[in-house]
Design a protein around this motif. Structure first.
Motif, PDB file in Angstrom:
ATOM      1  N   ILE A 112       7.119 -10.392 -16.682  1.00 22.79           N
ATOM      2  CA  ILE A 112       7.153  -8.933 -16.587  1.00 22.79           C
ATOM      3  C   ILE A 112       7.335  -8.585 -15.119  1.00 22.79           C
ATOM      4  N   GLN A 113       8.352  -7.796 -14.825  1.00 24.34           N
ATOM      5  CA  GLN A 113       8.582  -7.318 -13.464  1.00 24.34           C
ATOM      6  C   GLN A 113       8.075  -5.887 -13.363  1.00 24.34           C
ATOM      7  N   LEU A 114       7.561  -5.523 -12.212  1.00 23.82           N
ATOM      8  CA  LEU A 114       7.127  -4.157 -11.977  1.00 23.82           C
ATOM      9  C   LEU A 114       8.146  -3.493 -11.062  1.00 23.82           C
ATOM     10  N   PHE A 115       8.649  -2.359 -11.499  1.00 24.39           N
ATOM     11  CA  PHE A 115       9.597  -1.584 -10.710  1.00 24.39           C
ATOM     12  C   PHE A 115       8.949  -0.284 -10.279  1.00 24.39           C
ATOM     13  N   LYS A 116       9.228   0.097  -9.050  1.00 25.62           N
ATOM     14  CA  LYS A 116       8.749   1.352  -8.496  1.00 25.62           C
ATOM     15  C   LYS A 116       9.884   2.360  -8.586  1.00 25.62           C
ATOM     16  N   ASN A 117       9.604   3.505  -9.167  1.00 27.98           N
ATOM     17  CA  ASN A 117      10.572   4.596  -9.255  1.00 27.98           C
ATOM     18  C   ASN A 117      10.209   5.609  -8.175  1.00 27.98           C
ATOM     19  N   ARG A 118      11.081   5.733  -7.181  1.00 25.39           N
ATOM     20  CA  ARG A 118      10.806   6.622  -6.048  1.00 25.39           C
ATOM     21  C   ARG A 118      11.364   8.006  -6.305  1.00 25.39           C
ATOM     22  N   ASP A 119      10.481   8.976  -6.373  1.00 28.83           N
ATOM     23  CA  ASP A 119      10.865  10.385  -6.503  1.00 28.83           C
ATOM     24  C   ASP A 119      11.916  10.607  -7.579  1.00 28.83           C
ATOM     25  N   ASP A 120      11.825   9.857  -8.680  1.00 32.69           N
ATOM     26  CA  ASP A 120      12.744   9.996  -9.816  1.00 32.69           C
ATOM     27  C   ASP A 120      14.203   9.764  -9.460  1.00 32.69           C
ATOM     28  N   THR A 121      14.474   8.996  -8.407  1.00 30.34           N
ATOM     29  CA  THR A 121      15.873   8.785  -8.011  1.00 30.34           C
ATOM     30  C   THR A 121      16.299   7.323  -8.057  1.00 30.34           C
ATOM     31  N   THR A 122      15.504   6.418  -7.542  1.00 30.82           N
ATOM     32  CA  THR A 122      15.912   5.017  -7.488  1.00 30.82           C
ATOM     33  C   THR A 122      14.794   4.102  -7.979  1.00 30.82           C
ATOM     34  N   TYR A 123      15.197   2.931  -8.480  1.00 30.85           N
ATOM     35  CA  TYR A 123      14.246   1.895  -8.885  1.00 30.85           C
ATOM     36  C   TYR A 123      14.365   0.730  -7.926  1.00 30.85           C
ATOM     37  N   GLU A 124      13.229   0.169  -7.557  1.00 28.38           N
ATOM     38  CA  GLU A 124      13.217  -1.036  -6.728  1.00 28.38           C
ATOM     39  C   GLU A 124      12.064  -1.914  -7.197  1.00 28.38           C
ATOM     40  N   LEU A 125      12.221  -3.220  -7.031  1.00 33.31           N
ATOM     41  CA  LEU A 125      11.132  -4.123  -7.398  1.00 33.31           C
ATOM     42  C   LEU A 125       9.887  -3.786  -6.586  1.00 33.31           C
ATOM     43  N   ALA A 126       8.776  -3.657  -7.261  1.00 32.30           N
ATOM     44  CA  ALA A 126       7.506  -3.419  -6.572  1.00 32.30           C
ATOM     45  C   ALA A 126       7.023  -4.741  -5.984  1.00 32.30           C
ATOM     46  N   THR A 127       6.428  -4.679  -4.815  1.00 37.94           N
ATOM     47  CA  THR A 127       5.887  -5.877  -4.165  1.00 37.94           C
ATOM     48  C   THR A 127       4.359  -5.809  -4.136  1.00 37.94           C
ATOM     49  N   HIS A 128       3.744  -6.929  -3.827  1.00 40.62           N
ATOM     50  CA  HIS A 128       2.282  -6.970  -3.731  1.00 40.62           C
ATOM     51  C   HIS A 128       1.757  -5.953  -2.717  1.00 40.62           C
ATOM     52  N   SER A 129       2.544  -5.635  -1.697  1.00 36.87           N
ATOM     53  CA  SER A 129       2.083  -4.731  -0.644  1.00 36.87           C
ATOM     54  C   SER A 129       1.952  -3.274  -1.098  1.00 36.87           C
ATOM     55  N   ILE A 130       2.404  -2.937  -2.338  1.00 37.63           N
ATOM     56  CA  ILE A 130       2.164  -1.560  -2.810  1.00 37.63           C
ATOM     57  C   ILE A 130       0.711  -1.358  -3.213  1.00 37.63           C
ATOM     58  N   LEU A 131      -0.033  -2.469  -3.357  1.00 36.71           N
ATOM     59  CA  LEU A 131      -1.437  -2.382  -3.734  1.00 36.71           C
ATOM     60  C   LEU A 131      -2.294  -2.204  -2.489  1.00 36.71           C
ATOM     61  N   SER A 132      -3.246  -1.289  -2.539  1.00 35.10           N
ATOM     62  CA  SER A 132      -4.061  -0.989  -1.356  1.00 35.10           C
ATOM     63  C   SER A 132      -5.454  -1.606  -1.412  1.00 35.10           C
ATOM     64  N   ASN A 133      -5.795  -2.303  -2.500  1.00 32.72           N
ATOM     65  CA  ASN A 133      -7.132  -2.849  -2.652  1.00 32.72           C
ATOM     66  C   ASN A 133      -7.041  -4.045  -3.600  1.00 32.72           C
ATOM     67  N   THR A 134      -7.793  -5.101  -3.332  1.00 36.39           N
ATOM     68  CA  THR A 134      -7.749  -6.269  -4.218  1.00 36.39           C
ATOM     69  C   THR A 134      -8.322  -5.962  -5.604  1.00 36.39           C
ATOM     70  N   ASN A 135      -9.054  -4.850  -5.732  1.00 41.77           N
ATOM     71  CA  ASN A 135      -9.554  -4.429  -7.043  1.00 41.77           C
ATOM     72  C   ASN A 135      -8.534  -3.576  -7.792  1.00 41.77           C
ATOM     73  N   ALA A 136      -7.269  -3.695  -7.410  1.00 37.19           N
ATOM     74  CA  ALA A 136      -6.200  -3.004  -8.129  1.00 37.19           C
ATOM     75  C   ALA A 136      -6.259  -3.417  -9.591  1.00 37.19           C
ATOM     76  N   ARG A 137      -6.014  -2.487 -10.460  1.00 38.81           N
ATOM     77  CA  ARG A 137      -6.027  -2.784 -11.900  1.00 38.81           C
ATOM     78  C   ARG A 137      -4.628  -2.551 -12.447  1.00 38.81           C
ATOM     79  N   LEU A 138      -4.155  -3.512 -13.242  1.00 37.50           N
ATOM     80  CA  LEU A 138      -2.860  -3.403 -13.917  1.00 37.50           C
ATOM     81  C   LEU A 138      -3.129  -3.520 -15.415  1.00 37.50           C
TER      82      LEU A 138
END
Length: 146
Positions: A112-138
């Motif tokens: 499963i890949q996670l894609f980030k949709n920026r302002d409803d215009t473009t999709y890009e692969l999400a990276t680990h650095s989009i998470l701000s805390n190790t307690n991130a929940r998916l």
């Protein structure tokens, strides 16, 4: 095929004989591309050529890498011409107010890949650095074809 589940199969958790639609459920192990996940639940149900997966990841060890944030180890590889998407729950993110995450399974994939949709215009692969805390929940529930 009549759409009726046949007699029990040879494997535990499987309903249906050869020629039946086949039913199977179980657990699977989500794997991080970088670092590790703490997983509280990862189950699947397979009915015929459809697979439903449910994942609850409680924490992610790597929140700094620019490596794509992926969840590998799906219980079955998707069909080559198949594409599946789903929205999910993700907490502790570094991003804009109008950004969204889309969970995606491509053709012939077990990831499963996670894609980030920026302002409803473009999709890009999400990276680990989009998470701000190790307690991130998916958390995601998806269905895909095999």
């Amino acid at each position: 095929m009549s759409g009726i589940i046949d007699t029990p199969g040879a494997r535990s958790g499987v309903i249906g004989s050869e020629g039946g639609i086949g039913y199977e459920e179980g657990t699977w192990t989500p794997v991080a591309a970088v670092g590790s996940f703490s997983v509280s639940s990862s189950i699947y149900t397979k009915i015929g050529n459809l697979v439903y997966v449910s994942i609850w990841i409680d924490s992610v060890s790597d929140i700094t890498s620019s490596t794509a944030l992926t969840i590998s180890g799906l219980p079955f590889t998707s069909k080559s011409a198949s594409r599946s998407t789903s929205m999910g729950l993700v907490r502790y993110l570094n991003w804009g107010a109008n950004d969204n995450i889309v969970f995606y399974i491509g053709g012939s994939a077990s990831t499963i890949q996670l894609f980030k949709n920026r302002d409803d215009t473009t999709y890009e692969l999400a990276t680990h650095s989009i998470l701000s805390n190790t307690n991130a929940r998916l958390v995601v529930d998806m269905t895909y074809c095999i």
